[in-house]
Motif scaffolding. Structure first.
Motif, PDB file in Angstrom:
ATOM      1  N   VAL A 255      -0.119  10.203 -15.893  1.00 49.46           N
ATOM      2  CA  VAL A 255      -0.291   9.159 -16.533  1.00 49.46           C
ATOM      3  C   VAL A 255      -1.855   8.744 -16.781  1.00 49.46           C
ATOM      4  O   VAL A 255      -2.782   9.070 -15.971  1.00 49.46           O
ATOM      5  N   HIS A 256      -2.080   8.103 -17.669  1.00 47.89           N
ATOM      6  CA  HIS A 256      -3.721   7.577 -18.068  1.00 47.89           C
ATOM      7  C   HIS A 256      -4.003   6.435 -16.880  1.00 47.89           C
ATOM      8  O   HIS A 256      -3.103   5.919 -16.272  1.00 47.89           O
ATOM      9  N   GLY A 257      -5.270   6.589 -16.653  1.00 48.11           N
ATOM     10  CA  GLY A 257      -5.804   5.653 -15.605  1.00 48.11           C
ATOM     11  C   GLY A 257      -5.531   4.284 -15.767  1.00 48.11           C
ATOM     12  O   GLY A 257      -5.451   3.475 -14.744  1.00 48.11           O
ATOM     13  N   TYR A 258      -5.560   3.787 -16.936  1.00 47.65           N
ATOM     14  CA  TYR A 258      -5.204   2.245 -17.206  1.00 47.65           C
ATOM     15  C   TYR A 258      -3.727   2.163 -16.964  1.00 47.65           C
ATOM     16  O   TYR A 258      -3.428   0.982 -16.396  1.00 47.65           O
ATOM     17  N   PHE A 259      -2.827   3.036 -17.353  1.00 46.25           N
ATOM     18  CA  PHE A 259      -1.368   2.936 -16.990  1.00 46.25           C
ATOM     19  C   PHE A 259      -1.343   2.710 -15.353  1.00 46.25           C
ATOM     20  O   PHE A 259      -0.538   1.921 -14.834  1.00 46.25           O
ATOM     21  N   LEU A 260      -1.878   3.878 -14.701  1.00 43.33           N
ATOM     22  CA  LEU A 260      -1.710   3.639 -13.343  1.00 43.33           C
ATOM     23  C   LEU A 260      -2.450   2.254 -12.777  1.00 43.33           C
ATOM     24  O   LEU A 260      -1.875   1.887 -11.907  1.00 43.33           O
ATOM     25  N   ASN A 261      -3.363   1.703 -13.456  1.00 47.91           N
ATOM     26  CA  ASN A 261      -3.948   0.547 -12.844  1.00 47.91           C
ATOM     27  C   ASN A 261      -2.901  -0.576 -13.282  1.00 47.91           C
ATOM     28  O   ASN A 261      -2.719  -1.544 -12.255  1.00 47.91           O
ATOM     29  N   PHE A 262      -2.362  -0.320 -14.288  1.00 48.43           N
ATOM     30  CA  PHE A 262      -1.115  -1.502 -14.558  1.00 48.43           C
ATOM     31  C   PHE A 262       0.014  -1.425 -13.553  1.00 48.43           C
ATOM     32  O   PHE A 262       0.486  -2.620 -12.844  1.00 48.43           O
ATOM     33  N   LEU A 263       0.204  -0.273 -12.956  1.00 49.08           N
ATOM     34  CA  LEU A 263       1.285  -0.009 -11.852  1.00 49.08           C
ATOM     35  C   LEU A 263       0.784  -0.644 -10.706  1.00 49.08           C
ATOM     36  O   LEU A 263       1.619  -1.429  -9.969  1.00 49.08           O
ATOM     37  N   MET A 264      -0.604  -0.577 -10.426  1.00 44.40           N
ATOM     38  CA  MET A 264      -0.975  -1.234  -9.076  1.00 44.40           C
ATOM     39  C   MET A 264      -0.978  -2.769  -9.081  1.00 44.40           C
ATOM     40  O   MET A 264      -0.753  -3.245  -8.372  1.00 44.40           O
ATOM     41  N   LEU A 265      -1.233  -3.138 -10.343  1.00 45.04           N
ATOM     42  CA  LEU A 265      -1.302  -4.527 -10.494  1.00 45.04           C
ATOM     43  C   LEU A 265       0.025  -5.122 -10.493  1.00 45.04           C
ATOM     44  O   LEU A 265       0.370  -6.255  -9.897  1.00 45.04           O
ATOM     45  N   LEU A 266       1.226  -4.608 -11.026  1.00 41.50           N
ATOM     46  CA  LEU A 266       2.534  -4.885 -10.623  1.00 41.50           C
ATOM     47  C   LEU A 266       2.927  -4.984  -9.300  1.00 41.50           C
ATOM     48  O   LEU A 266       3.717  -5.892  -8.565  1.00 41.50           O
ATOM     49  N   VAL A 267       2.392  -3.971  -8.363  1.00 37.43           N
ATOM     50  CA  VAL A 267       2.431  -4.009  -6.894  1.00 37.43           C
ATOM     51  C   VAL A 267       1.843  -5.179  -6.234  1.00 37.43           C
ATOM     52  O   VAL A 267       2.499  -5.996  -5.699  1.00 37.43           O
ATOM     53  N   ASP A 268       0.562  -5.383  -6.828  1.00 36.59           N
ATOM     54  CA  ASP A 268      -0.052  -6.668  -6.123  1.00 36.59           C
ATOM     55  C   ASP A 268       0.504  -7.834  -6.622  1.00 36.59           C
ATOM     56  O   ASP A 268       0.564  -8.759  -5.643  1.00 36.59           O
TER      57      ASP A 268
ATOM     58  N   ASP B   8       0.863  -1.143  -0.011  1.00 41.31           N
ATOM     59  CA  ASP B   8      -0.018  -0.028  -0.083  1.00 41.31           C
ATOM     60  C   ASP B   8       0.841   1.429  -0.078  1.00 41.31           C
ATOM     61  O   ASP B   8       0.574   2.396  -0.623  1.00 41.31           O
ATOM     62  N   ALA B   9       2.127   1.212   0.682  1.00 40.70           N
ATOM     63  CA  ALA B   9       2.803   2.239   0.382  1.00 40.70           C
ATOM     64  C   ALA B   9       3.384   2.561  -0.769  1.00 40.70           C
ATOM     65  O   ALA B   9       3.459   3.577  -1.292  1.00 40.70           O
ATOM     66  N   LYS B  10       3.754   1.564  -1.461  1.00 39.16           N
ATOM     67  CA  LYS B  10       4.212   1.460  -2.878  1.00 39.16           C
ATOM     68  C   LYS B  10       3.298   2.258  -3.622  1.00 39.16           C
ATOM     69  O   LYS B  10       3.337   3.076  -4.586  1.00 39.16           O
ATOM     70  N   LYS B  11       2.051   1.743  -3.519  1.00 38.88           N
ATOM     71  CA  LYS B  11       0.888   2.308  -4.535  1.00 38.88           C
ATOM     72  C   LYS B  11       0.707   3.720  -4.154  1.00 38.88           C
ATOM     73  O   LYS B  11       0.494   4.544  -5.061  1.00 38.88           O
ATOM     74  N   ASN B  12       0.846   3.938  -2.889  1.00 35.19           N
ATOM     75  CA  ASN B  12       0.394   5.421  -2.478  1.00 35.19           C
ATOM     76  C   ASN B  12       1.525   6.525  -3.217  1.00 35.19           C
ATOM     77  O   ASN B  12       1.428   7.345  -3.693  1.00 35.19           O
ATOM     78  N   VAL B  13       2.964   5.992  -2.917  1.00 32.47           N
ATOM     79  CA  VAL B  13       3.923   6.670  -3.664  1.00 32.47           C
ATOM     80  C   VAL B  13       3.839   6.959  -5.145  1.00 32.47           C
ATOM     81  O   VAL B  13       4.070   8.033  -5.832  1.00 32.47           O
ATOM     82  N   LEU B  14       3.504   5.624  -5.691  1.00 29.06           N
ATOM     83  CA  LEU B  14       3.307   5.628  -7.338  1.00 29.06           C
ATOM     84  C   LEU B  14       2.163   6.669  -7.574  1.00 29.06           C
ATOM     85  O   LEU B  14       2.230   7.379  -8.558  1.00 29.06           O
ATOM     86  N   ARG B  15       0.982   6.622  -6.972  1.00 28.35           N
ATOM     87  CA  ARG B  15      -0.147   7.681  -7.140  1.00 28.35           C
ATOM     88  C   ARG B  15       0.210   8.989  -6.996  1.00 28.35           C
ATOM     89  O   ARG B  15       0.030   9.783  -7.687  1.00 28.35           O
ATOM     90  N   GLN B  16       1.124   9.269  -5.766  1.00 26.25           N
ATOM     91  CA  GLN B  16       1.508  10.516  -5.762  1.00 26.25           C
ATOM     92  C   GLN B  16       2.450  11.148  -6.834  1.00 26.25           C
ATOM     93  O   GLN B  16       2.245  12.260  -7.323  1.00 26.25           O
ATOM     94  N   LEU B  17       3.194  10.389  -7.233  1.00 24.19           N
ATOM     95  CA  LEU B  17       4.275  10.711  -8.477  1.00 24.19           C
ATOM     96  C   LEU B  17       3.580  10.723  -9.711  1.00 24.19           C
ATOM     97  O   LEU B  17       4.063  11.724 -10.693  1.00 24.19           O
ATOM     98  N   THR B  18       2.650  10.081 -10.112  1.00 24.14           N
ATOM     99  CA  THR B  18       1.979   9.992 -11.402  1.00 24.14           C
ATOM    100  C   THR B  18       0.507  10.647 -11.469  1.00 24.14           C
ATOM    101  O   THR B  18       0.012  10.680 -12.611  1.00 24.14           O
ATOM    102  N   VAL B  19       0.094  11.037 -10.412  1.00 26.34           N
ATOM    103  CA  VAL B  19      -1.456  11.893 -10.142  1.00 26.34           C
ATOM    104  C   VAL B  19      -1.461  12.713 -11.380  1.00 26.34           C
ATOM    105  O   VAL B  19      -0.562  13.873 -11.770  1.00 26.34           O
ATOM    106  N   ASP B  20      -2.382  12.801 -12.310  1.00 17.94           N
ATOM    107  CA  ASP B  20      -2.578  13.755 -13.639  1.00 17.94           C
ATOM    108  C   ASP B  20      -1.563  13.430 -14.492  1.00 17.94           C
ATOM    109  O   ASP B  20      -1.599  14.325 -15.076  1.00 17.94           O
TER     110      ASP B  20
END
Length: 185
Positions: free
Chosen positions: A74-87, A60-72
């Motif tokens: 990257v595309h939402g689908y790409f962000l979802n892909f990043l979250m999948l890689l974390v999971d 969850d910490a990794k996801k939060n950092v990635l969200r903060q770095l990429t908010v607005d």
């Protein structure tokens, strides 16, 4: 070598899945920009690389950092892909996956990557000449340039496309001349 093979076997399917997602939603160019942003972020921060690769850090910490770095950014689908890689605990492969995505996209579009080393910054006319030379050498539809400056080549350029190297540098010419002079007559 075994580690590299396993890593490659993990990277390829994720990069192909990302390309498939991009194509199905007509987002190939957007994902290319998004992957470029991620590669730039990772290249700029060894701490970020270590943070994402550390298996002891909470996902969850990794996801939060990635969200903060990429908010607005990257595309939402790409962000979802990043979250999948974390999971899936594959976020440590992020840079390799992004690079492979870009490679697959270039191959799909018949674009080659030319790594160019010059002694000084190239003018727009020189860049165009390099692109035309590479198109002629490879038969590619287009050329993407990755330019690096290295004053040690003294002058000219070294162009690397895949395993082919075209050395038109002054240092290379001097080296070839010295080898030729050292040959017995």
């Amino acid at each position: 070598m075994m580690q590299t093979t396993i890593r490659g076997e993990l990277v390829e399917p994720y990069a192909e899945a990302l390309l498939s997602l991009a194509q199905s939603h007509n987002l190939a160019d957007q994902f290319q920009q998004d992957s470029g942003l991620i590669l730039d972020l990772l290249a700029a921060s060894a701490e970020l690389q270590e943070f994402l690769a550390n298996p002891l850090i909470n996902p969850d910490a990794k996801k939060n950092v990635l969200r903060q770095l990429t908010v607005d950014k990257v595309h939402g689908y790409f962000l979802n892909f990043l979250m999948l890689l974390v999971d899936r605990r594959r976020i440590n492969l992020l840079a390799a996956i992004c690079q492979q995505y870009r490679t697959l996209l270039r191959k799909l579009r018949n674009i080659v990557l030319a790594e160019v080393i010059s002694a000084v910054e190239l003018t727009e006319q020189q860049r165009h000449a390099v692109v035309e030379k590479v198109k002629t050498m490879t038969g590619a539809a287009d050329v993407e340039l990755a330019i690096a400056i290295d004053p040690e080549i003294l002058g000219g350029v070294v162009i690397k496309v895949g395993s082919q190297i075209f050395d038109a540098s002054l240092r290379g010419q001097l080296r070839r001349l010295s080898v030729g002079l050292a040959q017995p007559v």
